[in-house]
Design a protein around this motif. Structure first.
Motif, short mmCIF file in Angstrom:
data_model
loop_
_atom_site.label_atom_id
_atom_site.label_comp_id
_atom_site.label_asym_id
_atom_site.label_seq_id
_atom_site.Cartn_x
_atom_site.Cartn_y
_atom_site.Cartn_z
N GLY A 10 53.14 42.00 25.71
CA GLY A 10 51.77 42.09 25.20
C GLY A 10 51.15 43.46 25.43
N GLY A 11 50.23 43.82 24.55
CA GLY A 11 49.45 45.04 24.75
C GLY A 11 50.24 46.33 24.65
N ALA A 12 51.28 46.34 23.83
CA ALA A 12 52.14 47.53 23.73
C ALA A 12 51.68 48.51 22.65
CB ALA A 12 53.58 47.10 23.48
N SER A 13 50.56 48.25 22.00
CA SER A 13 50.03 49.07 20.89
C SER A 13 50.63 48.70 19.53
CB SER A 13 50.21 50.57 21.10
OG SER A 13 49.66 50.99 22.31
N LYS A 14 51.13 47.49 19.39
CA LYS A 14 51.73 47.08 18.10
C LYS A 14 50.70 47.09 16.98
CE LYS A 14 53.11 43.17 20.03
NZ LYS A 14 52.99 43.44 21.47
N THR A 15 49.59 46.39 17.21
CA THR A 15 48.59 46.26 16.14
C THR A 15 47.97 47.61 15.79
OG1 THR A 15 48.17 44.00 16.84
CG2 THR A 15 46.49 45.02 15.45
N THR A 16 47.67 48.40 16.82
CA THR A 16 47.11 49.74 16.58
C THR A 16 48.08 50.56 15.74
OG1 THR A 16 46.02 49.57 18.74
CG2 THR A 16 46.16 51.77 17.76
N ASP A 38 51.10 37.59 13.89
CA ASP A 38 50.66 37.16 15.22
C ASP A 38 49.68 36.01 15.08
OD1 ASP A 38 49.69 36.89 17.77
OD2 ASP A 38 49.19 39.02 18.05
N GLN A 40 47.56 35.13 17.05
CA GLN A 40 46.25 35.60 17.54
C GLN A 40 45.43 36.24 16.43
OE1 GLN A 40 46.51 37.58 21.83
NE2 GLN A 40 48.14 38.36 20.52
N PRO A 89 53.12 39.14 20.65
CA PRO A 89 53.82 39.17 21.94
C PRO A 89 54.33 37.75 22.16
CG PRO A 89 51.45 39.01 22.29
CD PRO A 89 51.66 39.02 20.80
N ARG A 143 50.11 55.80 23.95
CA ARG A 143 49.22 55.89 25.11
C ARG A 143 49.76 56.88 26.14
NH1 ARG A 143 47.95 49.98 26.88
NH2 ARG A 143 49.75 49.48 25.62
N PRO A 171 49.00 59.99 21.75
CA PRO A 171 48.29 60.17 23.02
C PRO A 171 47.34 59.01 23.33
CG PRO A 171 47.39 61.63 21.35
CD PRO A 171 48.52 60.91 20.70
N LEU A 172 47.03 58.88 24.58
CA LEU A 172 45.99 57.94 25.02
C LEU A 172 44.65 58.54 24.64
CD1 LEU A 172 45.60 55.39 27.09
CD2 LEU A 172 44.84 57.18 28.62
N ARG A 173 43.95 57.88 23.74
CA ARG A 173 42.67 58.45 23.28
C ARG A 173 41.68 57.34 22.96
NH1 ARG A 173 42.29 62.05 18.51
NH2 ARG A 173 44.48 62.08 17.93
N PHE A 176 41.64 55.72 19.53
CA PHE A 176 42.49 54.55 19.27
C PHE A 176 41.94 53.30 19.93
CE2 PHE A 176 45.59 58.15 18.94
CZ PHE A 176 45.80 58.04 17.59
N SER A 177 41.47 53.43 21.18
CA SER A 177 41.02 52.22 21.88
C SER A 177 39.73 51.67 21.26
CB SER A 177 40.86 52.47 23.37
OG SER A 177 40.02 53.56 23.61
N1 LIG Z 1 46.94 55.50 21.77
C1 LIG Z 1 46.05 54.69 22.38
N2 LIG Z 1 45.06 55.20 23.14
C2 LIG Z 1 44.17 54.40 23.74
N3 LIG Z 1 44.15 53.07 23.64
C3 LIG Z 1 45.11 52.49 22.90
C4 LIG Z 1 46.11 53.25 22.22
N4 LIG Z 1 46.92 52.39 21.54
C5 LIG Z 1 46.45 51.16 21.79
N5 LIG Z 1 45.37 51.19 22.60
C6 LIG Z 1 44.61 50.07 23.13
O1 LIG Z 1 45.48 49.27 23.92
C7 LIG Z 1 45.20 47.90 23.76
C8 LIG Z 1 46.44 47.18 23.22
O2 LIG Z 1 46.72 47.69 21.93
P1 LIG Z 1 47.16 46.74 20.73
O3 LIG Z 1 46.22 45.62 20.56
O4 LIG Z 1 47.45 47.61 19.59
O5 LIG Z 1 48.52 46.20 21.37
P2 LIG Z 1 49.42 44.97 20.87
O6 LIG Z 1 50.81 45.30 21.26
O7 LIG Z 1 49.15 44.70 19.45
O8 LIG Z 1 48.85 43.78 21.76
P3 LIG Z 1 49.27 42.23 21.61
O9 LIG Z 1 50.62 42.13 22.25
O10 LIG Z 1 48.20 41.50 22.36
O11 LIG Z 1 49.29 41.92 20.16
C9 LIG Z 1 44.02 47.82 22.81
O12 LIG Z 1 42.85 47.74 23.57
C10 LIG Z 1 44.10 49.14 22.05
O13 LIG Z 1 42.84 49.55 21.57
#
Ligand SMILES: Nc1ncnc2c1ncn2[C@@H]1O[C@H](COP(=O)(O)OP(=O)(O)OP(=O)(O)O)[C@@H](O)[C@H]1O
Ligand SMILES: [Mg+2]
Length: 197
Positions: A10-16, A38, A40, A89, A143, A171-173, A176-177
């Motif tokens: 979970g939370g690996a930045s997939k959706t972003t 997903d 969710q 996830p 990130r 980058p972590l920015r 994106f968040s």
């Molecule tokens: N490059 C980045 N910089 C800062 N924050 C980020 C970045 N990429 C993603 N995030 C943040 O990290 C968190 C998780 O990102 P995201 O929802 O894209 O992950 P996910 O893999 O889709 O999560 P899930 O497994 O729950 O579906 C979110 O709060 C998102 O805004």
């Protein structure tokens, strides 16, 4: 091209990644579909928020298909230059069907040792489907904290394990968040990802 964005963690930045890549490809004049597989519904919720907000409609289409027969469902989607599948996830049955439906898989990964260690379940699924669908997969470091060594370290670990890693790093920015529910900005590092595939 059909691309899945997958990492069982979970939370690996997939959706972003799915949304920013879709935006990049759309701006180059492509007709793009994002399939939110997903349960969710994060990508779907994102697009809903965007269409109700002031920033305007997303320049691509998002539909929700949290199902285990994505192979069949993708074949029914006509008229798109690119389809990007955002995966959940967990839910390995859904993720497996997404992996079977595409030619390319992007595995977003934050460069931390724990994230690298937990890649094995996702890579296991990729190995499992290989005889049926030998997809190309690449790791995308996301990130990434500026001025730290962690991306370099993750890169060398992944290289030693024999996994391909894209040169592009996200980058972590805050851009994106804070992007959920908005039209993803152009001119980010995501613009370079497709060119590298
Ligand atoms: N490059 C980045 N910089 C800062 N924050 C980020 C970045 N990429 C993603 N995030 C943040 O990290 C968190 C998780 O990102 P995201 O929802 O894209 O992950 P996910 O893999 O889709 O999560 P899930 O497994 O729950 O579906 C979110 O709060 C998102 O805004
Ligand atoms: Mg997600």
């Amino acid at each position: 091209m059909n691309i899945a964005i997958a990492n069982l963690k979970g939370g690996a930045s997939k959706t972003t990644t799915a949304m920013f890549m879709a935006a990049s490809l759309s701006r180059e004049g492509n007709k793009v579909l994002v399939i939110d597989s997903d349960p969710q519904g994060s990508a779907l919720g994102w697009s809903e928020e965007a269409s109700l907000g002031e920033g305007g409609e997303l320049p691509f289409t998002v539909i929700g298909l949290p199902v285990r027969d994505l192979q069949k469902r993708l074949a029914q989607q006509q008229g798109y230059d690119h389809i990007i599948v955002d995966t959940p996830p967990g839910y390995p049955d859904i993720v497996r069907s997404a992996l079977l439906a595409v030619e390319t898989v992007i595995v977003p990964l934050s460069p931390a040792t724990v994230e690298v260690a937990r890649l094995s379940s996702t890579l296991g699924l990729l190995q499992e489907i290989e005889p049926q669908n030998p997809v190309g997969f690449v790791v995308l470091l996301t990130r990434v904290r500026k001025g730290t060594n962690s991306a370099k370290l993750a890169r060398s670990t992944l290289k030693d394990l024999g996994y391909p890693v894209l040169e592009t790093e996200i980058p972590l920015r805050e851009l994106f968040s804070n992007s959920y529910g908005t039209v993803p900005d152009a001119g980010t590092e995501y613009d370079a990802v497709f060119g590298e595939l």
